[in-house]
Design a protein around this motif. Structure first.
Motif, PDB file in Angstrom:
ATOM      1  N   GLU A 126      -5.431   2.800   6.045  1.00 51.38           N
ATOM      2  CA  GLU A 126      -4.630   2.953   7.265  1.00 51.38           C
ATOM      3  C   GLU A 126      -3.252   3.544   6.973  1.00 51.38           C
ATOM      4  N   GLN A 127      -2.644   3.174   5.850  1.00 48.16           N
ATOM      5  CA  GLN A 127      -1.340   3.760   5.523  1.00 48.16           C
ATOM      6  C   GLN A 127      -1.484   5.221   5.114  1.00 48.16           C
ATOM      7  N   ALA A 133       0.809  -1.221   0.000  1.00 48.96           N
ATOM      8  CA  ALA A 133       0.000   0.000   0.000  1.00 48.96           C
ATOM      9  C   ALA A 133       0.838   1.265   0.000  1.00 48.96           C
ATOM     10  N   VAL A 134       2.042   1.210   0.557  1.00 50.29           N
ATOM     11  CA  VAL A 134       2.837   2.425   0.769  1.00 50.29           C
ATOM     12  C   VAL A 134       3.111   3.190  -0.523  1.00 50.29           C
ATOM     13  N   PRO A 135       3.685   2.569  -1.567  1.00 49.41           N
ATOM     14  CA  PRO A 135       3.949   3.363  -2.774  1.00 49.41           C
ATOM     15  C   PRO A 135       2.688   3.910  -3.435  1.00 49.41           C
ATOM     16  N   HIS A 154      -3.488   7.192   6.735  1.00 48.88           N
ATOM     17  CA  HIS A 154      -3.412   7.805   8.065  1.00 48.88           C
ATOM     18  C   HIS A 154      -1.966   7.882   8.540  1.00 48.88           C
ATOM     19  N   ALA A 155      -1.218   6.816   8.325  1.00 47.20           N
ATOM     20  CA  ALA A 155       0.189   6.827   8.737  1.00 47.20           C
ATOM     21  C   ALA A 155       0.950   7.949   8.043  1.00 47.20           C
ATOM     22  N   LEU A 156       0.670   8.150   6.753  1.00 45.66           N
ATOM     23  CA  LEU A 156       1.345   9.213   6.010  1.00 45.66           C
ATOM     24  C   LEU A 156       0.917  10.591   6.495  1.00 45.66           C
ATOM     25  N   GLN A 157      -0.340  10.744   6.864  1.00 40.80           N
ATOM     26  CA  GLN A 157      -0.800  12.035   7.403  1.00 40.80           C
ATOM     27  C   GLN A 157       0.057  12.453   8.591  1.00 40.80           C
TER      28      GLN A 157
END
Length: 390
Positions: A203-204, A49-51, A206-209
């Motif tokens: 969810e990722q 999901a990250v990229p 949110h992590a990036l936010q």
């Protein structure tokens, strides 16, 4: 009678975690091979999901202090991780959230009791543990994933084990509740790989936010703490009451807010100024949820082929089991869970702002606390655009 113990918190969080773990219902039946595939699939989805999140949001994490950064103070290379990923069962999710709640309520009992009162008794703290533990056990069957930025700021054991070699603050925890994901993909007859990636995209995001705005976790923590400490200042009756009545009143408010009943901590206990803080937090939470909702769908069918079907079926059930959240417990704790429409309003805000100033213009929200939208601006996106972009 149990004697008061110096430093006893309002709730015995360790006991609450044990109670929640014992009361939480088990997940759906699955073979050992199915469970192993589920855990591996969720871990892979969280990484994959990250990229996609970085691409679709056009956001990048802030550079750690002292490290090389691109212009604007952002990291120049794609990060290896946005979060520490934990695939958990329902009891472990409940235990993790007692850690979040303990962090958010740290110091509240001292503020309520005051310097001249006796400390909270262990018995009172255990009563609160029983109530909160039961609520968390019930919630543990409803959450698919949760990004927890507060543990990264609060010194948990898991964070210490996952420290960064550059000495910066390690990322927060991404909790993926495996039995709930399995249950929902079975109930809705979803394509497992698509659904797991879709959940992780949310969810990722949110992590990036929180990675792009490293001040955000402390800002929300401070505002939430202000609201709770306000319990000791907002009611003359509470301030003048005996210790037993103070603690009992606060305990009822905490449990009622966690359950999502009434107006949470604001109802009948906060001053107008404190209610304004609650509205401020409400606006931020609407932004976070709405932004994640828009971005998880924006990746498109090339990334998640069945994204439209997932969204349609998920929305039909979103008012009940299966809601994906930044922090379900925090929302309930602040009395905002009953305002689900605000999170849909958050998505409407994001789309409206993008139509006016584009995605890069939207990303100005992550600049500082001053660029976050108010609750009024969530309802009137043009007001935010005028204030921030002129």
């Amino acid at each position: 009678m149990t004697s008061p113990v110096l430093g006893t918190p309002l709730v015995d969080w360790s006991a609450a975690a044990q109670i929640a773990g014992r009361v939480a219902r088990p997940g759906p039946l699955a073979s050992r091979d199915e469970l192993a595939e589920l855990v591996a699939g969720l871990r892979a989805a969280a990484s994959d999901a990250v990229p996609h999140v970085l691409r679709v949001t056009r956001m990048v994490p802030a550079a750690p202090p002292g490290s090389a950064a691109a212009p604007g103070g952002v990291a120049s290379e794609e990060p290896a991780e946005l979060s520490q990923v934990f695939v958990v069962d329902r009891p472990r999710w409940a235990r993790a959230n007692t850690e979040v709640m303990a962090s958010l309520t740290d110091g509240v009992a001292d503020a309520l009791t005051g310097k001249d009162d006796k400390p909270v008794s262990a018995t009172t703290a255990l009563v609160g543990a029983a109530q909160v533990g039961a609520v968390l056990a019930a919630l543990s069957g409803r959450v698919l994933g949760q990004f927890d930025p507060y543990s990264a700021a609060g010194g948990s054991v898991e964070r210490a084990a996952g420290g960064r070699p550059d000495g910066g603050t390690p990322p927060g925890r991404l909790l993926l509740v495996a039995p709930n994901v399995l249950q929902l993909e079975r109930d809705l007859d979803l394509v497992p790989a698509d659904f797991r990636l879709w959940v992780c995209l949310h969810e990722q995001t949110h992590a990036l936010q929180f990675a792009a705005a490293p001040w955000l976790a402390d800002h929300l923590r401070a505002r939430a703490h202000d609201l709770l400490v306000g319990l000791s200042e907002s009611s003359r009756h509470l301030a003048d009451a005996r210790l037993r009545e103070k603690v009992a009143t606060a305990g009822r408010v905490v449990v009622r807010a966690v359950r999502g009943e009434g107006g949470g901590v604001a109802e009948g206990l906060l001053t107008q100024d404190q209610k304004a803080v609650l509205e401020e937090v409400s606006g931020v939470m609407a932004l976070l949820e709405g932004h994640a909702d828009v971005m998880m769908d924006a990746v498109g069918r090339r990334t998640v082929p069945t994204v439209r079907r997932i969204r349609a079926q998920f929305e039909a059930r979103r008012d009940g089991q299966g809601s994906s959240t930044l922090d379900t417990v925090l929302r309930r704790f602040l009395g905002m869970d009953a305002k689900l429409a605000q999170y849909r309003d958050g998505a409407a805000f994001v789309r409206a702002v993008e139509r006016q100033v584009g995605r890069d213009g939207l990303n100005a929200v992550w600049t500082s606390p001053g660029t976050l939208p108010s609750a009024r601006e969530i309802a009137e996106p043009g007001a935010w655009v005028r204030r921030v972009h002129g």
